[in-house]
Enzyme design. Structure first.
Site, PDB file in Angstrom:
ATOM      1  N   VAL A 261       0.836  -1.206   0.000  1.00  0.00           N
ATOM      2  CA  VAL A 261       0.000   0.000   0.000  1.00  0.00           C
ATOM      3  C   VAL A 261       0.870   1.255   0.000  1.00  0.00           C
ATOM      4  CG1 VAL A 261      -1.995  -1.072   1.106  1.00  0.00           C
ATOM      5  CG2 VAL A 261      -0.213  -0.032   2.533  1.00  0.00           C
ATOM      6  N   ARG A 263       4.253   2.473  -2.421  1.00  0.00           N
ATOM      7  CA  ARG A 263       4.395   2.851  -3.815  1.00  0.00           C
ATOM      8  C   ARG A 263       4.898   1.653  -4.608  1.00  0.00           C
ATOM      9  NH1 ARG A 263       1.380   6.190  -2.951  1.00  0.00           N
ATOM     10  NH2 ARG A 263       1.479   8.447  -3.307  1.00  0.00           N
ATOM     11  N   ASP A 287      -2.039  -2.657  -4.189  1.00  0.00           N
ATOM     12  CA  ASP A 287      -2.829  -1.474  -4.535  1.00  0.00           C
ATOM     13  C   ASP A 287      -2.043  -0.506  -5.402  1.00  0.00           C
ATOM     14  OD1 ASP A 287      -5.217   0.211  -4.267  1.00  0.00           O
ATOM     15  OD2 ASP A 287      -3.937   1.532  -3.073  1.00  0.00           O
ATOM     16  N   GLU A 292       1.434   2.956 -13.590  1.00  0.00           N
ATOM     17  CA  GLU A 292      -0.015   3.038 -13.394  1.00  0.00           C
ATOM     18  C   GLU A 292      -0.636   3.906 -14.475  1.00  0.00           C
ATOM     19  OE1 GLU A 292      -0.704   4.362  -9.373  1.00  0.00           O
ATOM     20  OE2 GLU A 292       0.142   2.535  -8.502  1.00  0.00           O
ATOM     21  N   HIS A 311      -5.112   1.340  -7.177  1.00  0.00           N
ATOM     22  CA  HIS A 311      -4.632   2.473  -6.389  1.00  0.00           C
ATOM     23  C   HIS A 311      -5.803   3.286  -5.811  1.00  0.00           C
ATOM     24  CE1 HIS A 311      -0.956   5.341  -5.887  1.00  0.00           C
ATOM     25  NE2 HIS A 311      -1.741   5.363  -4.832  1.00  0.00           N
ATOM     26  N   ALA A 314      -6.897   3.969  -0.520  1.00  0.00           N
ATOM     27  CA  ALA A 314      -6.900   5.095   0.416  1.00  0.00           C
ATOM     28  C   ALA A 314      -8.182   5.906   0.346  1.00  0.00           C
ATOM     29  CB  ALA A 314      -5.719   6.019   0.138  1.00  0.00           C
TER      30      ALA A 314
END
Length: 350
Positions: A261, A263, A287, A292, A311, A314
């Site tokens: 979680v 980078r 995640d 990306e 991603h 959060a």
């Protein structure tokens, strides 16, 4: 210490939360023009609808607003280029508050010189996302221990195995967290509630209540040798680039559950795939990724032992409120002449 300051809202935000900012101090002028901001597509969509376009007149008003303020709530257009532009055009700029917890990468991508970066402060929303990220990490651990990937495959195939396969107990197991910052410590709190023993890493090695062992990155392999689950929360910097490489995965016990979680650049994805295939990693809940959106050709998409999350772990419906509350607290500190927390390190960019 209070002096007259102007705050400009650079990103989409609900009007009632703008009012919270206005209520911090009567000396503060808050500039908020919703017609200049793209509509949110979902809660806490800080960039807003990419189809939104300002007219030439609106674009001029937007930048005039930002360049008249000492303080910005959000990066202009929520982009590194926007930060670079306002930093070069606004001689009054004193402080920019970023929506992201890991805003260092965007600051680095702005290409601003160190001389320019020393002329104003940049704070992040670090900590605001700690609870949802920690809950996601707990889900990843439970998925790995309770064989959720295999269960999903059996369900899709309508297969009822003839042999009962045991799951693993989370209680009494060992968790290693790389990065005992706010996210890491919140993850540790939840893990301890599940009965896990927790160790982890921190740049400054010092005792932490509730953490069995604390080491730096040099001591990480020794911790990994004891781990049943590993959670990475580290930001992407030159010092964390591919920290989880073949050697790190080889240091783990076979079948370790791995959750990221932090980078994506902290993980060598080729090494992770090898570890998944040879059994060193029994399950990976991811995640974040090195690139990306995750490229369509990535083997991670269809790997039977991997959960891919885009991603979004959060994100919560409360995010805008929580960031605004953090900003309001920081604004009070700023007006009183105090030291702002969660400053971006413009050397290591985190």
């Amino acid at each position: 210490m209070t002096s007259i300051k102007t705050v400009a809202i650079a990103v989409p935000l609900e009007a009632e939360l703008v009012d919270h900012i206005r209520a911090v101090d009567p000396s503060v002028t808050v500039l908020y023009e919703p017609d200049l901001l793209p509509p949110e597509r979902f809660p806490a969509d800080h960039a807003g609808d990419p189809a939104f376009q300002r007219t030439d007149e609106q674009e001029e008003r937007y930048w005039a607003m930002l360049n008249s303020a000492e303080v910005l709530y959000g990066f202009p257009n929520e982009s590194p280029a926007g930060l670079a532009r306002v930093a070069s055009e606004n001689p009054r700029l004193e402080w920019v508050h970023a929506m992201a917890a890991g805003a260092g990468g965007a600051v680095k991508a702005s290409g601003l010189s160190q001389d320019r970066l020393q002329k104003f402060k940049i704070t992040t929303s670090a900590g605001v996302h700690a609870l949802p990220l920690a809950e996601f990490a707990a889900m990843g651990i439970l998925n790995g221990f309770k064989r959720s990937a295999e269960l999903a495959q059996d369900q899709a195939a309508k297969a009822w195995p003839s042999l009962r396969v045991p799951t693993r107990l989370v209680n009494g197991s060992n968790l290693v967290i790389s990065g005992l910052g706010e996210i890491g410590l919140e993850t540790a709190r939840i893990a301890r509630a599940l009965g896990m023993r927790v160790s982890g890493t921190k740049r400054t090695v010092e005792p932490i209540d509730g953490i069995d062992q604390v080491a730096d990155n040099a001591g990480l392999p020794a911790l990994l040798a004891t781990a049943d689950a590993v959670v990475n929360t580290l930001p992407g910097t030159a010092y964390t680039e591919k920290l989880f490489n073949r050697g790190m995965f080889a240091a783990m016990k076979p079948g370790t559950t791995f959750v990221n979680v932090g980078r994506g650049t902290v993980v060598d994805e080729d090494a992770l795939l090898e570890a998944l295939d040879n059994g060193q990693v029994g399950y990976a809940c991811l995640d974040v990724f090195a690139v990306e959106p995750l490229p369509q050709e990535s083997p991670l998409w269809q790997h039977p032992k991997v959960m891919v999350s885009p991603h979004t772990s959060a994100l919560s419906a409360a995010e805008n409120r929580l960031i605004t509350e953090r900003f309001c607290s920081n604004l009070r500190t700023f007006l009183d002449g105090g030291d702002l927390p969660h400053l971006v390190d413009t050397v290591h960019f985190y």
